[in-house]
Design a protein around this motif. Structure first.
Motif, PDB file in Angstrom:
ATOM      1  N   ASP A   8       4.386   0.502  -2.307  1.00  0.00           N
ATOM      2  CA  ASP A   8       4.908   1.169  -1.115  1.00  0.00           C
ATOM      3  C   ASP A   8       4.251   2.534  -0.991  1.00  0.00           C
ATOM      4  N   VAL A   9       3.284   2.634  -0.076  1.00  0.00           N
ATOM      5  CA  VAL A   9       2.556   3.891   0.125  1.00  0.00           C
ATOM      6  C   VAL A   9       3.246   4.676   1.227  1.00  0.00           C
ATOM      7  N   GLY A  10       4.092   5.632   0.837  1.00  0.00           N
ATOM      8  CA  GLY A  10       4.826   6.444   1.793  1.00  0.00           C
ATOM      9  C   GLY A  10       4.106   7.739   2.107  1.00  0.00           C
ATOM     10  N   SER A  11       4.629   8.470   3.074  1.00  0.00           N
ATOM     11  CA  SER A  11       3.999   9.729   3.480  1.00  0.00           C
ATOM     12  C   SER A  11       4.165  10.814   2.433  1.00  0.00           C
ATOM     13  N   THR A  12       5.231  10.730   1.639  1.00  0.00           N
ATOM     14  CA  THR A  12       5.507  11.743   0.629  1.00  0.00           C
ATOM     15  C   THR A  12       5.311  11.227  -0.793  1.00  0.00           C
ATOM     16  N   TYR A  13       5.802  10.016  -1.046  1.00  0.00           N
ATOM     17  CA  TYR A  13       5.662   9.419  -2.381  1.00  0.00           C
ATOM     18  C   TYR A  13       5.123   7.992  -2.280  1.00  0.00           C
ATOM     19  N   THR A  14       4.399   7.598  -3.315  1.00  0.00           N
ATOM     20  CA  THR A  14       3.904   6.221  -3.420  1.00  0.00           C
ATOM     21  C   THR A  14       4.602   5.573  -4.607  1.00  0.00           C
ATOM     22  N   GLY A  65       1.452  -5.026  -0.058  1.00  0.00           N
ATOM     23  CA  GLY A  65       1.461  -3.608   0.270  1.00  0.00           C
ATOM     24  C   GLY A  65       2.459  -3.342   1.378  1.00  0.00           C
ATOM     25  N   THR A  66       3.107  -2.177   1.339  1.00  0.00           N
ATOM     26  CA  THR A  66       4.047  -1.797   2.382  1.00  0.00           C
ATOM     27  C   THR A  66       4.006  -0.283   2.570  1.00  0.00           C
ATOM     28  N   GLY A  67       4.805   0.229   3.505  1.00  0.00           N
ATOM     29  CA  GLY A  67       4.784   1.662   3.790  1.00  0.00           C
ATOM     30  C   GLY A  67       3.760   2.001   4.849  1.00  0.00           C
ATOM     31  N   TYR A  68       3.688   3.265   5.197  1.00  0.00           N
ATOM     32  CA  TYR A  68       2.775   3.676   6.261  1.00  0.00           C
ATOM     33  C   TYR A  68       1.311   3.432   5.870  1.00  0.00           C
ATOM     34  N   GLY A  69       1.025   3.419   4.574  1.00  0.00           N
ATOM     35  CA  GLY A  69      -0.341   3.184   4.112  1.00  0.00           C
ATOM     36  C   GLY A  69      -0.553   1.780   3.573  1.00  0.00           C
ATOM     37  N   ARG A  70       0.235   0.832   4.063  1.00  0.00           N
ATOM     38  CA  ARG A  70       0.180  -0.539   3.516  1.00  0.00           C
ATOM     39  C   ARG A  70      -1.176  -1.209   3.690  1.00  0.00           C
ATOM     40  N   ASN A  71      -1.932  -0.805   4.703  1.00  0.00           N
ATOM     41  CA  ASN A  71      -3.250  -1.409   4.920  1.00  0.00           C
ATOM     42  C   ASN A  71      -4.306  -0.870   3.951  1.00  0.00           C
ATOM     43  N   LYS A  72      -3.925   0.131   3.166  1.00  0.00           N
ATOM     44  CA  LYS A  72      -4.873   0.762   2.244  1.00  0.00           C
ATOM     45  C   LYS A  72      -4.663   0.346   0.788  1.00  0.00           C
ATOM     46  N   VAL A  73      -3.727  -0.569   0.553  1.00  0.00           N
ATOM     47  CA  VAL A  73      -3.467  -1.005  -0.832  1.00  0.00           C
ATOM     48  C   VAL A  73      -4.606  -1.926  -1.280  1.00  0.00           C
ATOM     49  N   PRO A  74      -5.390  -1.531  -2.285  1.00  0.00           N
ATOM     50  CA  PRO A  74      -6.554  -2.316  -2.720  1.00  0.00           C
ATOM     51  C   PRO A  74      -6.162  -3.670  -3.296  1.00  0.00           C
ATOM     52  N   GLU A  78      -1.454  -9.342   0.989  1.00  0.00           N
ATOM     53  CA  GLU A  78      -0.755  -9.288   2.267  1.00  0.00           C
ATOM     54  C   GLU A  78      -0.095  -7.919   2.408  1.00  0.00           C
ATOM     55  N   ASN A  79       0.197  -7.490   3.640  1.00  0.00           N
ATOM     56  CA  ASN A  79       1.009  -6.295   3.821  1.00  0.00           C
ATOM     57  C   ASN A  79       2.176  -6.622   4.742  1.00  0.00           C
ATOM     58  N   ILE A  80       3.328  -6.057   4.431  1.00  0.00           N
ATOM     59  CA  ILE A  80       4.567  -6.328   5.150  1.00  0.00           C
ATOM     60  C   ILE A  80       5.231  -4.995   5.484  1.00  0.00           C
ATOM     61  N   SER A  81       5.871  -4.899   6.627  1.00  0.00           N
ATOM     62  CA  SER A  81       6.480  -3.639   7.071  1.00  0.00           C
ATOM     63  C   SER A  81       7.521  -3.132   6.074  1.00  0.00           C
ATOM     64  N   GLU A  82       7.652  -1.802   6.001  1.00  0.00           N
ATOM     65  CA  GLU A  82       8.615  -1.212   5.076  1.00  0.00           C
ATOM     66  C   GLU A  82      10.058  -1.542   5.460  1.00  0.00           C
ATOM     67  N   ILE A  83      10.291  -1.820   6.729  1.00  0.00           N
ATOM     68  CA  ILE A  83      11.644  -2.180   7.168  1.00  0.00           C
ATOM     69  C   ILE A  83      12.067  -3.490   6.501  1.00  0.00           C
ATOM     70  N   SER A  84      11.190  -4.488   6.564  1.00  0.00           N
ATOM     71  CA  SER A  84      11.472  -5.776   5.922  1.00  0.00           C
ATOM     72  C   SER A  84      11.583  -5.639   4.413  1.00  0.00           C
ATOM     73  N   CYS A  85      10.727  -4.807   3.828  1.00  0.00           N
ATOM     74  CA  CYS A  85      10.725  -4.664   2.375  1.00  0.00           C
ATOM     75  C   CYS A  85      11.958  -3.924   1.861  1.00  0.00           C
ATOM     76  N   HIS A  86      12.421  -2.916   2.595  1.00  0.00           N
ATOM     77  CA  HIS A  86      13.639  -2.217   2.178  1.00  0.00           C
ATOM     78  C   HIS A  86      14.830  -3.166   2.249  1.00  0.00           C
ATOM     79  N   GLN A 245      14.850   4.866  -4.356  1.00  0.00           N
ATOM     80  CA  GLN A 245      13.519   5.234  -3.884  1.00  0.00           C
ATOM     81  C   GLN A 245      12.519   4.092  -4.065  1.00  0.00           C
ATOM     82  N   LEU A 246      12.877   3.119  -4.904  1.00  0.00           N
ATOM     83  CA  LEU A 246      11.975   1.998  -5.200  1.00  0.00           C
ATOM     84  C   LEU A 246      12.224   0.774  -4.320  1.00  0.00           C
ATOM     85  N   MET A 247      13.201   0.850  -3.409  1.00  0.00           N
ATOM     86  CA  MET A 247      13.600  -0.350  -2.662  1.00  0.00           C
ATOM     87  C   MET A 247      12.460  -0.979  -1.865  1.00  0.00           C
ATOM     88  N   GLY A 248      11.621  -0.173  -1.248  1.00  0.00           N
ATOM     89  CA  GLY A 248      10.501  -0.717  -0.473  1.00  0.00           C
ATOM     90  C   GLY A 248       9.518  -1.460  -1.354  1.00  0.00           C
TER      91      GLY A 248
END
Length: 263
Positions: A8-14, A65-74, A78-86, A245-248
């Protein structure tokens, strides 16, 4: 045993979580996000893979990968929205919880969970930083204290000084003015918590919260905010057994497990 990862790549924490094929958490990592989302994801994944006793990311059967930076997870499958992941993360932690307020670094979301962990409905406030993680950081800075110190300070207040400004910048200015006037800091802090709780009201309503709700994101650890939400919303806030904080990342890992076991 197969291993599955969620990042989960968030704007403040990953955040990164690795679980086994039974859904048990094997390793977790939380780091401050860098400017470059890919660098954040690589660092968090590398640390979590090491903690799990794996050699590399390639040892994971499936990675989401999820979070605002989900497309950047090497190397993510697959990437899924943080809403679904939370929603999924909370569901596997406590299936009885059906509503979430997720307070992230830059937005606030209200999420309603279906019986299988998928999203029934959601609402999001992403047009203003007020009430988000960055807002609380600004408030703590105005008090020249830490986030934990700010939360503890608010709990000592017997009275509340309302904060009227809805904008982070103006609210910070209002707080500095009140402090300069010699107003009790704990009452100002309690006013800030109450202000954020009121902003969560609409999100909770849209999330279908009735008797109870849970908080996710780093701000879920703010005990002063939890108390303020319970008072303003007249609702019970359920504490999760796993770090909120780990839910996503946990939800992403669970989606990875479901997808990986099907292959």
């Amino acid at each position: 045993m197969k291993m599955f990862g969620g990042c989960d790549v968030g704007s403040t924490y990953t955040k990164c979580v690795i679980i086994d094929e039974n859904g048990k958490i094997v390793a977790t990592t939380t780091i401050r996000s860098k400017i470059n989302a890919e660098v954040s994801a690589k660092e968090a994944l590398a640390e979590t893979v090491k903690k799990a006793g794996l050699n590399s990311i390639e040892d994971l059967t499936y990675l989401v990968g999820t979070g605002y930076g989900r497309n950047k997870v090497p190397q993510a499958d697959e990437n899924i929205s943080e809403i679904s992941c939370h929603a999924m993360g909370v569901h596997v932690t406590d299936p009885n919880v059906k509503a979430i307020i997720d307070i992230g670094g830059q937005d606030v979301k209200g999420i309603s969970i279906d019986k299988d962990g998928t999203v029934l409905s959601f609402a999001m406030n992403d047009k203003c930083a007020a009430g988000t993680g960055r807002f609380f950081e600004a408030m703590a800075n105005a008090f020249e204290t830490t986030l934990d110190g700010f939360a503890e300070l608010s709990l000592t207040a017997e009275n509340v000084i309302p904060i009227t400004s809805q904008c982070t910048v103006f609210a910070e200015s209002e707080v500095i003015t009140l402090v300069g006037e010699g107003k009790p800091k704990n009452e100002i802090a309690a006013g800030i918590q109450q202000s954020v709780a009121k902003r969560c009201f609409i999100m909770a309503k849209k999330a279908g919260a009735r008797d109870s709700i849970t908080l996710t994101g780093g701000c879920a650890k703010n005990i002063g905010l939890k108390k303020a939400i319970e008072k303003v919303l007249h609702i019970k806030v359920i504490d999760l057994k796993t770090d909120p904080q780990l839910m996503g990342a946990l939800g992403a890992a669970e989606y990875a497990r479901q997808k990986g076991l099907d292959e």
